[in-house]
Motif scaffolding. Structure first.
Motif, PDB file in Angstrom:
ATOM      1  N   ARG A  18       0.805  -1.224   0.000  1.00  0.00           N
ATOM      2  CA  ARG A  18       0.000   0.000   0.000  1.00  0.00           C
ATOM      3  C   ARG A  18       0.839   1.275   0.000  1.00  0.00           C
ATOM      4  NH1 ARG A  18      -2.713  -3.173   3.904  1.00  0.00           N
ATOM      5  NH2 ARG A  18      -1.712  -2.157   5.653  1.00  0.00           N
ATOM      6  N   TYR A  19       2.113   1.141   0.398  1.00  0.00           N
ATOM      7  CA  TYR A  19       2.904   2.343   0.692  1.00  0.00           C
ATOM      8  C   TYR A  19       4.004   2.617  -0.323  1.00  0.00           C
ATOM      9  CZ  TYR A  19       0.420   1.598   5.059  1.00  0.00           C
ATOM     10  OH  TYR A  19      -0.566   1.393   5.989  1.00  0.00           O
ATOM     11  N   THR A  20       3.839   2.106  -1.520  1.00  0.00           N
ATOM     12  CA  THR A  20       4.785   2.437  -2.581  1.00  0.00           C
ATOM     13  C   THR A  20       4.071   2.369  -3.919  1.00  0.00           C
ATOM     14  OG1 THR A  20       6.790   1.783  -3.747  1.00  0.00           O
ATOM     15  CG2 THR A  20       5.570   0.016  -2.653  1.00  0.00           C
ATOM     16  N   TRP A  74       0.138  -0.790  14.136  1.00  0.00           N
ATOM     17  CA  TRP A  74      -0.794  -1.817  13.684  1.00  0.00           C
ATOM     18  C   TRP A  74      -0.400  -2.162  12.258  1.00  0.00           C
ATOM     19  CZ3 TRP A  74      -3.839  -4.956  16.092  1.00  0.00           C
ATOM     20  CH2 TRP A  74      -4.857  -5.647  15.388  1.00  0.00           C
ATOM     21  N   TYR A  75      -0.119  -3.442  12.016  1.00  0.00           N
ATOM     22  CA  TYR A  75       0.529  -3.782  10.751  1.00  0.00           C
ATOM     23  C   TYR A  75      -0.413  -3.846   9.559  1.00  0.00           C
ATOM     24  CZ  TYR A  75       4.321  -5.028  13.989  1.00  0.00           C
ATOM     25  OH  TYR A  75       5.284  -5.005  14.963  1.00  0.00           O
ATOM     26  N   GLY A  76      -1.715  -3.832   9.833  1.00  0.00           N
ATOM     27  CA  GLY A  76      -2.662  -3.799   8.721  1.00  0.00           C
ATOM     28  C   GLY A  76      -2.640  -5.052   7.876  1.00  0.00           C
ATOM     29  N   LEU A  83      -8.854  -1.104  11.294  1.00  0.00           N
ATOM     30  CA  LEU A  83      -8.136   0.002  10.678  1.00  0.00           C
ATOM     31  C   LEU A  83      -7.709  -0.328   9.250  1.00  0.00           C
ATOM     32  CD1 LEU A  83      -5.929   0.906  13.780  1.00  0.00           C
ATOM     33  CD2 LEU A  83      -7.774   2.311  12.845  1.00  0.00           C
ATOM     34  N   GLU A  84      -7.274  -1.587   9.039  1.00  0.00           N
ATOM     35  CA  GLU A  84      -6.727  -1.956   7.738  1.00  0.00           C
ATOM     36  C   GLU A  84      -7.778  -1.995   6.639  1.00  0.00           C
ATOM     37  OE1 GLU A  84      -6.673  -3.684  10.462  1.00  0.00           O
ATOM     38  OE2 GLU A  84      -7.214  -5.779  10.184  1.00  0.00           O
ATOM     39  N   ASN A  85      -9.036  -1.996   7.025  1.00  0.00           N
ATOM     40  CA  ASN A  85     -10.075  -2.055   6.003  1.00  0.00           C
ATOM     41  C   ASN A  85     -10.618  -0.684   5.625  1.00  0.00           C
ATOM     42  OD1 ASN A  85      -9.928  -4.874   5.865  1.00  0.00           O
ATOM     43  ND2 ASN A  85     -11.152  -5.028   7.729  1.00  0.00           N
ATOM     44  N   ILE A 104       1.136  10.195   5.548  1.00  0.00           N
ATOM     45  CA  ILE A 104       1.273   8.770   5.191  1.00  0.00           C
ATOM     46  C   ILE A 104       2.254   8.096   6.154  1.00  0.00           C
ATOM     47  CG2 ILE A 104       2.153   7.150   3.444  1.00  0.00           C
ATOM     48  CD1 ILE A 104       1.079   9.022   1.298  1.00  0.00           C
ATOM     49  N   ALA A 119       0.289   7.226   8.915  1.00  0.00           N
ATOM     50  CA  ALA A 119      -0.758   6.253   8.553  1.00  0.00           C
ATOM     51  C   ALA A 119      -0.183   4.839   8.558  1.00  0.00           C
ATOM     52  CB  ALA A 119      -1.330   6.597   7.182  1.00  0.00           C
ATOM     53  N   ILE A 120       1.105   4.724   8.255  1.00  0.00           N
ATOM     54  CA  ILE A 120       1.747   3.402   8.286  1.00  0.00           C
ATOM     55  C   ILE A 120       1.656   2.826   9.701  1.00  0.00           C
ATOM     56  CG2 ILE A 120       3.970   2.184   8.052  1.00  0.00           C
ATOM     57  CD1 ILE A 120       4.677   4.105   5.765  1.00  0.00           C
ATOM     58  N   ASP A 121       1.770   3.683  10.708  1.00  0.00           N
ATOM     59  CA  ASP A 121       1.693   3.206  12.102  1.00  0.00           C
ATOM     60  C   ASP A 121       0.348   2.569  12.419  1.00  0.00           C
ATOM     61  OD1 ASP A 121       4.156   4.352  12.295  1.00  0.00           O
ATOM     62  OD2 ASP A 121       3.519   6.025  13.555  1.00  0.00           O
ATOM     63  N   LEU A 122      -0.683   2.986  11.702  1.00  0.00           N
ATOM     64  CA  LEU A 122      -2.015   2.441  11.976  1.00  0.00           C
ATOM     65  C   LEU A 122      -2.441   1.433  10.907  1.00  0.00           C
ATOM     66  CD1 LEU A 122      -3.837   5.683  13.240  1.00  0.00           C
ATOM     67  CD2 LEU A 122      -2.847   3.845  14.613  1.00  0.00           C
ATOM     68  N   GLY A 123      -1.538   1.122   9.988  1.00  0.00           N
ATOM     69  CA  GLY A 123      -1.855   0.122   8.970  1.00  0.00           C
ATOM     70  C   GLY A 123      -2.926   0.585   7.992  1.00  0.00           C
ATOM     71  N   LEU A 124      -3.059   1.902   7.824  1.00  0.00           N
ATOM     72  CA  LEU A 124      -4.147   2.448   7.009  1.00  0.00           C
ATOM     73  C   LEU A 124      -3.813   2.435   5.525  1.00  0.00           C
ATOM     74  CD1 LEU A 124      -4.812   5.563   9.257  1.00  0.00           C
ATOM     75  CD2 LEU A 124      -6.273   3.542   9.082  1.00  0.00           C
ATOM     76  N   HIS A 125      -4.839   2.324   4.723  1.00  0.00           N
ATOM     77  CA  HIS A 125      -4.686   2.431   3.278  1.00  0.00           C
ATOM     78  C   HIS A 125      -5.027   3.867   2.877  1.00  0.00           C
ATOM     79  CE1 HIS A 125      -4.921   0.464  -0.838  1.00  0.00           C
ATOM     80  NE2 HIS A 125      -4.956   1.757  -1.016  1.00  0.00           N
ATOM     81  N   TYR A 127       4.556   7.226  -2.373  1.00  0.00           N
ATOM     82  CA  TYR A 127       4.293   6.529  -1.112  1.00  0.00           C
ATOM     83  C   TYR A 127       2.885   5.954  -1.004  1.00  0.00           C
ATOM     84  CZ  TYR A 127       8.630   8.967  -0.122  1.00  0.00           C
ATOM     85  OH  TYR A 127       9.920   9.432  -0.192  1.00  0.00           O
ATOM     86  N   THR A 128       2.264   5.727  -2.136  1.00  0.00           N
ATOM     87  CA  THR A 128       0.961   5.062  -2.108  1.00  0.00           C
ATOM     88  C   THR A 128       0.765   4.299  -3.398  1.00  0.00           C
ATOM     89  OG1 THR A 128      -1.432   5.359  -2.049  1.00  0.00           O
ATOM     90  CG2 THR A 128      -0.167   7.184  -2.950  1.00  0.00           C
ATOM     91  N   SER A 129       0.016   3.217  -3.282  1.00  0.00           N
ATOM     92  CA  SER A 129      -0.341   2.459  -4.482  1.00  0.00           C
ATOM     93  C   SER A 129      -1.571   3.072  -5.138  1.00  0.00           C
ATOM     94  CB  SER A 129      -0.621   1.001  -4.104  1.00  0.00           C
ATOM     95  OG  SER A 129      -1.651   0.939  -3.138  1.00  0.00           O
TER      96      SER A 129
END
Lengths: 372, 372
Positions: free
Chosen positions: A43-45, A335-337, B2-4, B20, B23-29, B44-46
C-alpha cells in the motif's frame, strides 16, 4: 541527490513498512518486492512487485535499474544479488553477509571462527539423523533456513520427541541455562563507522519462541552490557557489515554472554528506537546503506515494546480494544494492517514510553489487560 | 478494523507525505490526489490520482468508494466534498469548515462573528479598488484564496506600491505592531474531545513571509500562552472542528493576542511534534478523523524547526551539505524529495531537539552555517 536514488527492499512486511516510514523523511523512492500481493508494504509504494524474493529471475528483474538494494527478511536469492552487484547495483548488507547468516549452521560456524561464544550445536541432516544424538537431549532444534518468529524452532526434551521433530537440515543446540535474553543492534557504514544501541532485555512467550515483550534499556550489570556491545561490534566488523545487525544473546546463569542468533536487518528488538531513541533503527539502516553518517543512538527514556498477537478476544472486539489502547498516554500503536487474521499471528506492536521504567511497566500491564 | 478503512487525502505534498508516514503506524490504506504527477506523495501510495483537487468531477470520482477524506491543502472543491458527504463518505474537516477558512475574507468575518480578536481588514475587489484606501496604508494585502508559504501576501507601504499590487479579490489588513508571532495547533474529534499543543514561536524571513524557523515551546509569559490556547480551543469548538487546526497569532507590542490566520490541516508550525511530542500532529489528525481518542500532546524536550529553502549554495553542493547536517546529533532531517529545484522553494526542514533551548539554538546555528 536523495530524491533521485532508487532503493529496493526485498520483503514487504511490517519491517519494510517501518523502513518506508523513515524513507519518507529522506524523500527516497522505495520499490518493494514480496510474494504476497497483500503484504503491508504494497500500500505504501508506487513500485510494488509481487514475486518471491527467493526466485533468481524475480530478484534479478527487480534489481535492475535500482541504485541500492536492502532486505527486511533473510530468505532471499543470493545468486541474483551477486549478479546485480556485478551489474553495478549496490547490495547492503552484502550477499556474503546475508548468505552466512541465512543458514543457522554457517552462521554458527562463522561466529565460532571469530572466537565469539555461542551455544554448542550439531549439524543435523534429517529426522533420522537425530537418533544418534539422543544422549544430547534435551536440546533446541532449529531449522537451518527460513525460520522466523518462533517458526522453525522446537525443544526436544526426550528421545520420544524425535518422532515429531523437523525432518530437514537443522542445528541441534545444547539447551543452555539462560538467565536473561538480550539483544544489541549495531550499525556500520562503508566508511567503517560503527554505532551500537543500548542492549535491550527480551522476554519470550512460553512455548512459542515468539518475542512477548522487550525492555530498553536492559536492567543488567554494566559489565554484561559492555560485553554484549563489544560482541556486537566485533561481529559487525568481522562481517564488514554495511547496514544494521541485530545480535540476540543469552546471559547464562553464570553470567556468560553467548550469541544466540543474528539478523542482518531491522529487528523487533529495535522497534522501540522509533519513539525512544534519537535515531530509529530504520533511519540508521538507510543512513548506513546510503553512505551517510550514522545517527546518534542515545535512548531518550525507558521503553517497553509489547508484541500484539492475534487472539480470539482481540479478533472479536478489535475496535474497542484498540480504542482503549490508544487512550493510554505514551502508548504508541503500530498496527501492521495485515489482511485476514490467524490466531497467534503477530498483528502489531505497541511501544510504551515514560519517565521511569516503573511507570512504563505499569502502563504495559494496563495494555495487556486491555488486549486480553 | 483500521486496515479495512479507505482514506483519501486531497493534496500530495510534503504534508501528505508526513501524514502517510503516520498512517503506516495504523496500517491504514491511503489514497492521494494531486495535480502534480511528481508530488512527493505519489511515491508513497499504491493509489495515486493525478488530478486537480479544485475540480468538481475529479474530487467526486476520487472520493467515491472511500470511507474518509481529509485535506493537506485548502484549495479543494467544496461542492464535490458536499456531494460526497451526501453519498455517505465522511469528510473531515467538514466542507463548511474548509469553505469558511479557504477564503481569507470569510475566515476573518467568521472570527469576528465569534468575538475573536483579529487585525482589522477591508475587502478589496481589484487593484483599482485599492486607491480609495490610500489613507489606510501601510497595510498588508492578502489574496482571498490560494495563498501559501508567503505567496499571496504583500505589504503596501505607500500609495506608489498600489501599481504593482495583486489585482484580484483580497483583504487589506492594518499593519499591526507585532512583537511576536506564535501558533497553536488544536485537535478536536467528533466526540467533542479537544486537545492543544503548546504554543510555538515563529520567526519569518524578511520580505518573503515564509516561515524561517520555529521554537517550541514559545518563550513567552504564561498569561499570553494561556490566552493563545484558549483562543484556539474556542475557534475549534465554534467550527465544530473534526481534525486539526493551526491557529497563527500575533502578539502585539502591547501584549494583545490577535488571530492572524487559520489552517484546518497539518501545518509547518507543528512539524516538531514528530520528534518532540508524544503524539505528532499527523497522528493526531488521523486519530481525530477516525473517531479515535486524541493523543497526549506533551512536549518531551525543547525543539527548533528550521525550514530548508533552495539556494544556489545548497543546489551546488547538496550532497556534502546534507551529509554534514546529518552528522549533527539531534538534527532530524525531513527532505521532501521534490523534483527539480527553484531558488527560494521549500525543499525540506530540520527539527533539532536537545535538553535545553540553548543547546538547540546552538545546533541550529551550526546547521544554518552548513546550509548557507
Amino acid at each position: 541527490m536523495l530524491e533521485n536514488l532508487k532503493i529496493g527492499i526485498l520483503g514487504g512486511g511490517q519491517l519494510g513498512g517501518m523502513l518506508i516510514r523513515h524513507a519518507i523523511d529522506l524523500g527516497l523512492h522505495i520499490s518493494v518486492m514480496d510474494k504476497d500481493a497483500n503484504a503491508p508494504c504494497a500500500r505504501y509504494t508506487s513500485s510494488f512487485t509481487c514475486a518471491d524474493p527467493k526466485s533468481y529471475e524475480a530478484v534479478l528483474a527487480f534489481g535492475q535499474g535500482l541504485d541500492v538494494i536492502t532486505i527486511e527478511m533473510e530468505a532471499v536469492n543470493i545468486d541474483a544479488l551477486r549478479e546485480l552487484e556485478k551489474q553495478g547495483v549496490r547490495v547492503f548488507p552484502s550477499p556474503d553477509t546475508i548468505k552466512v547468516i541465512q543458514d543457522k549452521l554457517t552462521q554458527k560456524q562463522f561466529l565460532q571462527s571469530q572466537g565469539i561464544p555461542v551455544a554448542p550445536g550439531q549439524a543435523i541432516e534429517s529426522r533420522d539423523d537425530l537418533y544418534q544424538y539422543e544422549s544430547k537431549l534435551p536440546g533446541c532444534l532449529k531449522k537451518r533456513r527460513n525460520g522466523y518468529d518462533g517458526y522453525g524452532v522446537m525443544v526436544l526434551r526426550t528421545p520420544a520427541d524425535i518422532a515429531t521433530a523437523f525432518d530437514e537440515p537443522s542445528v541441534l543446540e545444547e539447551l543452555v541455562d539462560i538467565k536473561h535474553e538480550i539483544a544489541v543492534i549495531v550499525a556500520r557504514n562503508e566508511q567503517g563507522e560503527v554505532k551500537c544501541y543500548d542492549a535491550v532485555a527480551m522476554v519470550f512467550s512460553g512455548e512459542k519462541f515468539i518475542l512477548d515483550f522487550q525492555l530498553a534499556p536492559a536492567q543488567l550489570p554494566e559489565g554484561i552490557l559492555k560485553e554484549a556491545t563489544a560482541l556486537a561490534e566485533k561481529i559487525a566488523n568481522a562481517l564488514q557489515l554495511v547496514g544494521i545487525l541485530a545480535v540476540e544473546m543469552f546471559v547464562t546463569k553464570d553470567d556468560k554472554v553467548l550469541v544466540n542468533e543474528l539478523a542482518p536487518r531491522p529487528h523487533n528488538s529495535g522497534h522501540h528506537t522509533i519513539e525512544a531513541s534519537t535515531t530509529s533503527q530504520y533511519e540508521q539502516l538507510l543512513r548506513a546503506i546510503l553512505g551517510l553518517p550514522l545517527g546518534d543512538t542515545g535512548l531518550h527514556f525507558p521503553s517497553l515494546m509489547l508484541n500484539i498477537l492475534e487472539t480470539a478476544a482481540l479478533s472479536a472486539n478489535r475496535q474497542e480494544k484498540l480504542r482503549s489502547l490508544l487512550a493510554v498516554d505514551g502508548a504508541h500503536l503500530h498496527w501492521y494492517g495485515k489482511k485476514g487474521s490467524r490466531i497467534g499471528r503477530k498483528v502489531g506492536h505497541v511501544t510504551i514510553t515514560g519517565n521511569t521504567m516503573e511507570s512504563v511497566v505499569a502502563k504495559a500491564e494496563t495494555i495487556r489487560k486491555i488486549l486480553n
